[in-house]
Design a protein around this motif. Sequence first.
Motif, mmCIF file in Angstrom:
data_model
loop_
_atom_site.group_PDB
_atom_site.id
_atom_site.type_symbol
_atom_site.label_atom_id
_atom_site.label_comp_id
_atom_site.label_asym_id
_atom_site.label_seq_id
_atom_site.Cartn_x
_atom_site.Cartn_y
_atom_site.Cartn_z
ATOM 1 N N TYR A 112 15.280 11.905 -10.570
ATOM 2 C CA TYR A 112 14.010 12.148 -9.889
ATOM 3 C C TYR A 112 12.925 12.646 -10.839
ATOM 4 N N ARG A 113 13.299 13.032 -12.020
ATOM 5 C CA ARG A 113 12.379 13.724 -12.917
ATOM 6 C C ARG A 113 11.841 12.777 -13.986
ATOM 7 N N PRO A 114 10.677 13.119 -14.581
ATOM 8 C CA PRO A 114 10.099 12.252 -15.615
ATOM 9 C C PRO A 114 10.859 12.354 -16.922
ATOM 10 N N ARG A 115 10.680 11.327 -17.739
ATOM 11 C CA ARG A 115 11.172 11.321 -19.107
ATOM 12 C C ARG A 115 9.960 11.448 -20.029
ATOM 13 N N ILE A 116 9.918 12.469 -20.838
ATOM 14 C CA ILE A 116 8.780 12.738 -21.716
ATOM 15 C C ILE A 116 9.269 12.738 -23.154
ATOM 16 N N SER A 117 8.530 12.044 -24.002
ATOM 17 C CA SER A 117 8.890 12.000 -25.421
ATOM 18 C C SER A 117 7.623 12.027 -26.263
ATOM 19 N N ALA A 118 7.744 12.583 -27.429
ATOM 20 C CA ALA A 118 6.639 12.623 -28.388
ATOM 21 C C ALA A 118 7.062 11.867 -29.633
ATOM 22 N N SER A 119 6.068 11.284 -30.316
ATOM 23 C CA SER A 119 6.373 10.532 -31.533
ATOM 24 C C SER A 119 5.335 10.842 -32.599
ATOM 25 N N ALA A 120 5.701 10.659 -33.829
ATOM 26 C CA ALA A 120 4.783 10.838 -34.956
ATOM 27 C C ALA A 120 5.217 9.893 -36.062
ATOM 28 N N ASP A 121 4.239 9.373 -36.788
ATOM 29 C CA ASP A 121 4.579 8.480 -37.890
ATOM 30 C C ASP A 121 3.537 8.643 -38.992
ATOM 31 N N ILE A 122 3.943 8.314 -40.183
ATOM 32 C CA ILE A 122 3.050 8.344 -41.335
ATOM 33 C C ILE A 122 3.535 7.308 -42.331
ATOM 34 N N GLY A 123 2.612 6.659 -43.028
ATOM 35 C CA GLY A 123 2.986 5.644 -44.012
ATOM 36 C C GLY A 123 1.917 5.526 -45.103
ATOM 37 N N ARG A 124 2.093 4.579 -45.961
ATOM 38 C CA ARG A 124 1.163 4.334 -47.068
ATOM 39 C C ARG A 124 1.029 2.838 -47.244
ATOM 40 N N THR A 125 -0.208 2.360 -47.277
ATOM 41 C CA THR A 125 -0.435 0.923 -47.463
ATOM 42 C C THR A 125 -1.423 0.704 -48.610
ATOM 43 N N TRP A 126 -1.218 -0.414 -49.298
ATOM 44 C CA TRP A 126 -2.135 -0.826 -50.366
ATOM 45 C C TRP A 126 -2.592 -2.245 -50.074
ATOM 46 N N SER A 127 -3.854 -2.501 -50.372
ATOM 47 C CA SER A 127 -4.374 -3.864 -50.169
ATOM 48 C C SER A 127 -5.398 -4.182 -51.263
ATOM 49 N N GLU A 128 -5.445 -5.440 -51.616
ATOM 50 C CA GLU A 128 -6.413 -5.931 -52.623
ATOM 51 C C GLU A 128 -7.102 -7.143 -52.038
ATOM 52 N N ARG A 129 -8.445 -7.166 -52.111
ATOM 53 C CA ARG A 129 -9.224 -8.241 -51.504
ATOM 54 C C ARG A 129 -10.211 -8.800 -52.552
ATOM 55 N N GLU A 130 -10.342 -10.103 -52.526
ATOM 56 C CA GLU A 130 -11.298 -10.771 -53.435
ATOM 57 C C GLU A 130 -12.159 -11.700 -52.590
#
Length: 462
Positions: free
Chosen positions: A68-86
């Motif tokens: 009968y009760r809710p399901r509650i969850s928390a999430s967190a994420d972190i990353g690193r990206t590199w990009s090169e454009r011409e």
Amino acid sequence: MSRARSVRWNAALIAAALGLSAAYPAAALAETLESALSRAYIASPIINGERASVRATDENVPRALSGYRPRISASADIGRTWSERELRGISSESALTPRGIGLQINQTIYNGGRTAASVRQAESQVFAARQNLEASVQDVLFQAAQAYMNVLRDTAILNLQRNNIDVLGEQLRQTQDRFDVGEVTRTDVAQSEARVAAARSQVSLAEANLRSSIAIYRRIVGVDPRQLQPGSIPARLIPRSVEAAVEIGLSQNPNITAARHALDAAQAQVRLIEGELLPTLGVQGAVNHRYDSSISGDRTTSAQIVARLDVPLYQGGEVSARVRQAKEIASQRRFDVDLVREQVRAAIIAAWGQLDASTAQIEAAQAQVSAAETALSGVREEARVGQRTTLDVLNAQQELLNARVNLITAQRDRVVAGYALVQAMGRLTPTQLALGVEIYDASVHFEQVDGLWYGTQTPSGQ
């Protein structure tokens, strides 16, 4: 013989046969049948294990209520990206650290009644577990009463066998004296010697039986027996007729009640599985906050709420098969109720018959002892004037010993049959026996955990 008179005679017989005051002079260590039952109720690992099992079963209810009760969850994420454009001969590079946090909530609104069925099933399982605990308590108390009476019986028989050696030894001495003066032959002496040897063998057997009974007593009661007082049946718990006993047993025996609750749990399982064939409606909500998603330094916040309806159409027949299976199991549990009722009825009738038979055996054995004592006295007198042989005297002595053993055994059987009858009726409880111990209340733990929404520590602090 009335039950009250038989109980009084039982106490006098066993106390005289055992001579326990001499064996255990410390009166402070005296043990009664009621105190032995109290010890077993408090210290029995079987009972304590069943109590833990009931407490574990209690947790099925908050597990079911969680639907009968809710399901509650928390999430967190972190990353690193590199990009090169011409672009048109101009190149650029970027490095981002995308990160974010989020909160999700899922709440079921309708799931085909599965949560309600699961709660009903869990509650039925709790009630069945409590009745199984009650049955275990009564079984342990009966075993304790049986062990108590076995020690009394085997001690009495051992004393009789030891006394028999003394009597036969004196008979052998007299026969040897008569042989020395030529009144009897060497055969008479040999017969007496053979009976003494046989008596010593019976003493060894009686000692082994007593050691075994003491070991069983310690396993069930928790301590060695010390100065056991005479035992008696709980006559006030036994009705006047077998019909009344059967009626009481069918209404109070915990095994029948446990079987009924098991049937309720099986029927709830049918409804639980049938709910899988019905639609499910739920609501999902989410909030997210992110950084550096596209360009360095950007921030985005998003939220959503979604109502979701799932309608099962076809599951390959698997759910339908489980529904049919659950219905057959419920039918089996229904037959189990009938079976347990008949088992209880048969146990009550058998115990009642054993109680009546042992009472008749006591009367017959008492008469046998009296007649054997008279016969032995007469044979001895006749042997002194040469009208009876040594073998006649030895046989008369053996018949008296057998009669006394039969009487003690019948007294033990009557008490055990009385407790077996009370157990079969479902009345062999600490409360009805007035044991004077603190009664374990299984509902206390249930109330402590029934409404808990969180927490991993048990009410006992584990």
